[in-house]
Design a protein around this motif. Structure first.
Motif, short mmCIF file in Angstrom:
data_model
loop_
_atom_site.label_atom_id
_atom_site.label_comp_id
_atom_site.label_asym_id
_atom_site.label_seq_id
_atom_site.Cartn_x
_atom_site.Cartn_y
_atom_site.Cartn_z
N ALA A 18 2.70 3.77 10.22
CA ALA A 18 3.70 2.79 9.80
C ALA A 18 4.14 3.02 8.37
CB ALA A 18 3.13 1.38 9.96
N GLY A 19 3.19 3.33 7.49
CA GLY A 19 3.54 3.56 6.09
C GLY A 19 4.45 4.76 5.91
N HIS A 20 4.16 5.83 6.61
CA HIS A 20 5.00 7.03 6.51
C HIS A 20 6.37 6.79 7.11
CE1 HIS A 20 5.82 11.22 5.90
NE2 HIS A 20 6.02 11.44 7.18
N LEU B 178 19.52 0.86 -4.73
CA LEU B 178 18.45 -0.06 -4.34
C LEU B 178 17.52 0.59 -3.32
CD1 LEU B 178 20.35 -3.47 -4.03
CD2 LEU B 178 18.66 -2.81 -5.74
N SER B 179 18.10 1.33 -2.37
CA SER B 179 17.27 2.01 -1.38
C SER B 179 16.38 3.06 -2.02
CB SER B 179 18.17 2.66 -0.32
OG SER B 179 17.41 3.26 0.71
N LEU B 180 16.92 3.76 -3.03
CA LEU B 180 16.13 4.76 -3.75
C LEU B 180 14.99 4.10 -4.52
CD1 LEU B 180 15.68 7.66 -4.71
CD2 LEU B 180 17.33 7.23 -6.54
N LEU B 181 15.28 2.97 -5.18
CA LEU B 181 14.24 2.25 -5.92
C LEU B 181 13.13 1.76 -5.00
CD1 LEU B 181 16.40 0.19 -8.45
CD2 LEU B 181 15.02 2.22 -8.92
N VAL B 182 13.52 1.26 -3.82
CA VAL B 182 12.51 0.81 -2.86
C VAL B 182 11.66 1.99 -2.39
CG1 VAL B 182 12.17 -0.16 -0.55
CG2 VAL B 182 13.86 -1.17 -2.09
N ALA B 183 12.29 3.14 -2.18
CA ALA B 183 11.54 4.33 -1.76
C ALA B 183 10.53 4.74 -2.82
CB ALA B 183 12.50 5.48 -1.46
N ILE B 184 10.91 4.64 -4.10
CA ILE B 184 9.99 4.98 -5.20
C ILE B 184 8.82 4.01 -5.25
CG2 ILE B 184 9.78 5.15 -7.70
CD1 ILE B 184 12.69 6.13 -7.76
N VAL B 185 9.14 2.71 -5.12
CA VAL B 185 8.08 1.70 -5.13
C VAL B 185 7.14 1.90 -3.94
CG1 VAL B 185 7.62 -0.77 -4.91
CG2 VAL B 185 9.45 0.02 -6.41
N LEU B 186 7.71 2.20 -2.77
CA LEU B 186 6.89 2.41 -1.58
C LEU B 186 6.01 3.65 -1.72
CD1 LEU B 186 9.31 1.54 1.39
CD2 LEU B 186 7.31 0.27 0.62
N THR B 187 6.48 4.65 -2.43
CA THR B 187 5.67 5.84 -2.66
C THR B 187 4.42 5.50 -3.48
OG1 THR B 187 7.63 7.27 -2.60
CG2 THR B 187 5.64 8.17 -3.63
N ALA B 188 4.61 4.70 -4.53
CA ALA B 188 3.46 4.26 -5.33
C ALA B 188 2.54 3.37 -4.49
CB ALA B 188 3.95 3.51 -6.56
N PHE B 189 3.14 2.49 -3.70
CA PHE B 189 2.34 1.61 -2.85
C PHE B 189 1.58 2.41 -1.80
CE2 PHE B 189 2.03 -1.40 0.79
CZ PHE B 189 1.22 -2.35 0.18
N GLU B 190 2.20 3.49 -1.32
CA GLU B 190 1.56 4.34 -0.32
C GLU B 190 0.30 5.00 -0.87
OE1 GLU B 190 1.36 6.17 3.56
OE2 GLU B 190 2.44 4.45 2.74
N LEU B 191 0.32 5.36 -2.14
CA LEU B 191 -0.86 5.95 -2.76
C LEU B 191 -2.01 4.95 -2.78
CD1 LEU B 191 0.69 7.91 -5.76
CD2 LEU B 191 -0.54 8.89 -3.83
N VAL B 192 -1.70 3.69 -3.05
CA VAL B 192 -2.74 2.65 -3.04
C VAL B 192 -3.29 2.48 -1.63
CG1 VAL B 192 -3.21 0.21 -3.48
CG2 VAL B 192 -1.69 1.48 -5.01
#
Length: 289
Positions: free
Chosen positions: A201-203, A227-241
């Motif tokens: 789901a995360g990927h 906005l979509s790019l910013l969300v993708a960046i935030v999700l990348t950091a969240f994915e690491l967690v």
């Protein structure tokens, strides 16, 4: 005057992730009888994660020094964390013997998860259900082996089919299948599905916003693409967690299953031992029988 027709490329619309994201094409496919051998991106990344972990620990401990530095310091820190916080913290002092397995499990899952955000890989090896299933099967064998070794096969399975021997017969009949299903089927199944579902789901979510940003950025109003790019960046950091958290969860659950299997029957106290514990000082337990 002749007017030249200029072809205009039609916008095919947003193309979301397809099944090929997780069912990657085979680089080669060899069939030998009924067996089929192939290699694709998902399999290659799984092998890479295993080899990477093995090489890191080999480099860290091949020439171990009293004062650790570099890779040895990293490896020893990881070992201490798993040993103290998970193995001994959950299982107890007897859990030290299972620290190597728990360390390898934690490290492999962490690396396999983190490949989702590594440029060039960008695919979590654990998002293919086969990998979590193999890990759960190994854990299944491990905790049942630990329970049998600690209590004996007869006592281990006896408590499994009769977890509350002092309860009324109706309750015992209800609890028996629940305990058997929980130990032998539900635990390994949920262990695998939990890891697989979170990474899948995360990927998928990360892909949706990344592809959305790629599609929307050249199109007005540009703010939607940004906005979509910013969300993708935030999700990348969240994915690491999430990657680290899922590695920790599967490891600590494995330790909990091993500890629970080893402690089967420990709550049962023999009558003589119980009387001896509660007898007044200087009075033999037999006098209270």
């Amino acid at each position: 005057m002749e007017v030249l027709a200029v072809p205009v490329l039609a916008d095919e619309g947003f193309q979301g992730p397809t099944k090929e994201v997780f069912q990657t094409p085979h680089w080669f496919d060899i069939g030998i009888g009924s067996a089929n051998f192939y290699l694709n991106k998902a399999t290659a990344l799984t092998i890479f994660a295993a080899v990477f972990v093995a090489v890191i620990f080999w480099l860290g401990f091949r020439r171990a020094k009293i004062i650790p530095r570099g890779i040895q310091n990293l490896c020893e820190s990881a070992y201490d964390f798993v040993d103290v916080q998970i193995a001994r913290g959950v299982i107890g002092e007897k859990g030290a013997k299972y620290t190597p397995y728990l360390l390898v499990l934690f490290s492999f899952v962490l690396v396999g998860n983190s490949l989702a955000v590594i440029p060039g890989a960008q695919f979590p090896a654990t998002s293919r259900v086969a990998v979590p299933m193999v890990l759960s099967i190994i854990t299944y064998v491990m905790f049942n082996y630990a329970g049998i070794k600690a209590n004996g096969a007869r006592a281990y399975f006896k408590e499994m089919v009769d977890p509350a021997p002092t309860a009324p017969l109706g309750i015992r009949v209800i609890l028996a299948p629940i305990e058997v299903l929980s130990t032998l089927i539900v635990r390994p199944f949920t262990l695998a599905i939990r890891l697989f579902a979170n990474m899948f789901a995360g990927h998928l979510l990360l892909l949706v916003f990344s592809l959305g940003a790629d599609y929307l950025l050249p199109k007005p109003p540009y703010v939607i693409g940004v906005l979509s790019l910013l969300v993708a960046i935030v999700l990348t950091a969240f994915e690491l967690v999430i990657d680290a958290l899922q590695a920790y969860i599967i490891t600590i659950l494995t330790a909990a299953y091993i500890g629970g299997a080893m402690s089967h029957g420990e709550h049962e106290v023999a009558p003589s031992e119980d009387l001896a514990e509660h007898a007044p000082v200087g009075v033999p337990a037999a006098a209270h029988a």
